[in-house]
Design a protein around this motif. Sequence first.
Motif, mmCIF file in Angstrom:
data_model
loop_
_atom_site.group_PDB
_atom_site.id
_atom_site.type_symbol
_atom_site.label_atom_id
_atom_site.label_comp_id
_atom_site.label_asym_id
_atom_site.label_seq_id
_atom_site.Cartn_x
_atom_site.Cartn_y
_atom_site.Cartn_z
ATOM 1 N N ARG A 170 0.626 -1.135 0.022
ATOM 2 C CA ARG A 170 -0.033 0.236 0.108
ATOM 3 C C ARG A 170 0.727 1.103 -0.031
ATOM 4 N N GLY A 171 1.991 1.347 0.777
ATOM 5 C CA GLY A 171 2.730 2.412 0.986
ATOM 6 C C GLY A 171 2.323 3.043 2.251
ATOM 7 N N LYS A 172 3.532 3.708 2.844
ATOM 8 C CA LYS A 172 3.257 4.480 4.127
ATOM 9 C C LYS A 172 2.521 5.802 3.931
ATOM 10 N N ALA A 173 1.889 6.101 4.785
ATOM 11 C CA ALA A 173 1.160 7.483 4.793
ATOM 12 C C ALA A 173 2.043 8.611 4.534
ATOM 13 N N ASN A 174 1.867 9.337 3.600
ATOM 14 C CA ASN A 174 2.651 10.585 3.190
ATOM 15 C C ASN A 174 2.622 11.653 4.288
ATOM 16 N N ILE A 175 3.427 11.864 4.937
ATOM 17 C CA ILE A 175 3.587 12.784 6.025
ATOM 18 C C ILE A 175 4.631 14.172 5.646
ATOM 19 N N GLU A 176 3.817 15.221 5.570
ATOM 20 C CA GLU A 176 4.575 16.417 4.992
ATOM 21 C C GLU A 176 5.569 17.126 5.799
ATOM 22 N N LEU A 177 5.313 16.948 7.210
ATOM 23 C CA LEU A 177 6.111 17.649 8.258
ATOM 24 C C LEU A 177 6.222 16.467 9.484
ATOM 25 N N MET A 178 7.386 16.284 9.522
ATOM 26 C CA MET A 178 7.778 15.188 10.572
ATOM 27 C C MET A 178 8.500 15.915 11.638
ATOM 28 N N PHE A 179 8.016 15.672 12.811
ATOM 29 C CA PHE A 179 8.557 16.142 14.263
ATOM 30 C C PHE A 179 9.039 14.808 14.893
ATOM 31 N N GLY A 180 9.988 15.324 15.963
ATOM 32 C CA GLY A 180 10.641 14.201 16.805
ATOM 33 C C GLY A 180 11.013 14.912 18.116
ATOM 34 N N GLY A 181 11.434 13.757 18.818
ATOM 35 C CA GLY A 181 11.841 14.466 20.302
ATOM 36 C C GLY A 181 11.999 13.430 21.189
ATOM 37 N N GLY A 182 11.732 13.938 22.409
ATOM 38 C CA GLY A 182 12.045 12.870 23.551
ATOM 39 C C GLY A 182 10.809 12.097 24.055
ATOM 40 N N THR A 183 11.027 10.874 24.512
ATOM 41 C CA THR A 183 10.009 10.051 24.580
ATOM 42 C C THR A 183 8.925 10.339 25.690
ATOM 43 N N TRP A 184 9.600 11.183 26.635
ATOM 44 C CA TRP A 184 8.770 11.389 28.041
ATOM 45 C C TRP A 184 8.214 12.804 27.916
ATOM 46 N N ASN A 202 -6.972 7.518 12.354
ATOM 47 C CA ASN A 202 -6.373 7.381 11.331
ATOM 48 C C ASN A 202 -5.283 5.969 11.540
ATOM 49 N N ASP A 203 -5.992 4.961 10.851
ATOM 50 C CA ASP A 203 -5.278 3.796 10.916
ATOM 51 C C ASP A 203 -3.974 3.742 10.078
ATOM 52 N N HIS A 204 -4.081 4.437 8.554
ATOM 53 C CA HIS A 204 -2.993 4.226 7.967
ATOM 54 C C HIS A 204 -1.605 4.918 8.866
ATOM 55 N N THR A 222 4.464 13.992 16.084
ATOM 56 C CA THR A 222 4.114 14.466 14.456
ATOM 57 C C THR A 222 2.790 14.641 14.508
ATOM 58 N N VAL A 223 1.963 13.818 15.201
ATOM 59 C CA VAL A 223 0.523 14.056 15.099
ATOM 60 C C VAL A 223 0.023 15.567 16.291
ATOM 61 N N LEU A 224 0.929 15.777 17.260
ATOM 62 C CA LEU A 224 0.578 17.070 17.537
ATOM 63 C C LEU A 224 0.917 18.255 16.894
ATOM 64 N N GLY A 225 2.016 17.884 16.077
ATOM 65 C CA GLY A 225 2.795 18.847 15.132
ATOM 66 C C GLY A 225 3.299 20.404 15.841
ATOM 67 N N SER A 226 3.306 21.404 15.024
ATOM 68 C CA SER A 226 4.012 22.552 15.960
ATOM 69 C C SER A 226 3.062 22.912 17.124
ATOM 70 N N LEU A 227 3.923 23.126 18.201
ATOM 71 C CA LEU A 227 3.238 23.555 19.530
ATOM 72 C C LEU A 227 3.342 25.125 19.756
ATOM 73 N N ALA A 228 2.607 25.845 20.155
ATOM 74 C CA ALA A 228 2.932 27.253 20.321
ATOM 75 C C ALA A 228 3.900 27.426 21.409
ATOM 76 N N GLU A 229 3.832 26.593 22.425
ATOM 77 C CA GLU A 229 4.894 26.782 23.443
ATOM 78 C C GLU A 229 5.134 25.412 24.044
ATOM 79 N N SER A 230 6.454 24.958 24.141
ATOM 80 C CA SER A 230 6.813 23.614 24.963
ATOM 81 C C SER A 230 8.046 23.616 25.241
ATOM 82 N N ARG A 231 8.260 22.506 26.328
ATOM 83 C CA ARG A 231 9.509 22.721 27.185
ATOM 84 C C ARG A 231 9.731 21.058 27.520
ATOM 85 N N THR A 232 10.939 20.775 27.877
ATOM 86 C CA THR A 232 11.258 19.602 28.086
ATOM 87 C C THR A 232 10.834 19.199 29.335
ATOM 88 N N PHE A 233 10.332 17.973 29.585
ATOM 89 C CA PHE A 233 9.735 17.647 30.740
ATOM 90 C C PHE A 233 10.742 16.869 31.582
#
Length: 284
Positions: A170-184, A202-204, A222-233
Amino acid sequence: MEIAIICLGYLKSATGAALLADYFADWADFYIHIDAKSDISPYSHAAATHANIRLAERRFPIFWGGFNTIRACVTTIEQALRAKNYDRIAFITEDTIPLVGRSEFLRCMSEPTEWIQTYRSTNEEWIARYRGFYFFDSLATNPRHVPPLDRRWTTHELASLKRLEALQQRGKANIELMFGGGTWWCLSRAQIDKFLLHYHANDHVRESFEFSAIPEEQYIHTVLGSLAESRTFVHTDWSRDPRPYVFQSIDEISSLDARGAPMLRKVALDVPEIETFVRSLARC
């Protein structure tokens, strides 16, 4: 403010989990997901002696870099939300400790920010984690520390690989903007609800991350995308070996620049001075 702490238990000893439960006693509920490969007995004893501990009703075997970490997180969050209308939900491991007193922790949680390390992921290696097809959720296929004779194939692996093959076709879902970061992290209810809705609707995308590498560092970000304000927990030291670095003394912790993060991972739980430090914070 109602706070739920979702904690991954995997050390086969409830020492750290019990210490954290004491820190959060009377003001936050502590939900522990115990790796299905581990004995639940120490955690059952901790739950019997700590009023704020809840054990996860559904357990998954946890593998480094696999999607079961996210499954465990999601199902335990949903268990928590069936019990109470929480304002914030955190996700940590049992070898994590607080760096601030309880009053300062609550002040941090009242700020209009999302406590999650997140950034736009443009590194090709990180993007390749998503684009490639991986299956780490078994002893047979996990790349980390598995003895050869434990790598037995079961019907679980075969069924998962059939789904992986179907996704490849089928192919993976096309994601235009990928985000990453800490797990916790510790997120507001609004962001938790946004993620859970996407997870189930969104099963795909969900399956595309299921067969990626180390999705806990990219999927929710990636699901949450760009956040107005975020800090490391949770502060984690990746600059020293072993990575992540394990803090062995209170002197190391006291001299640490955690850059405002209210929690620290990883720590040696058998050091009496560290336990004393955490218990002192519980009184602040």
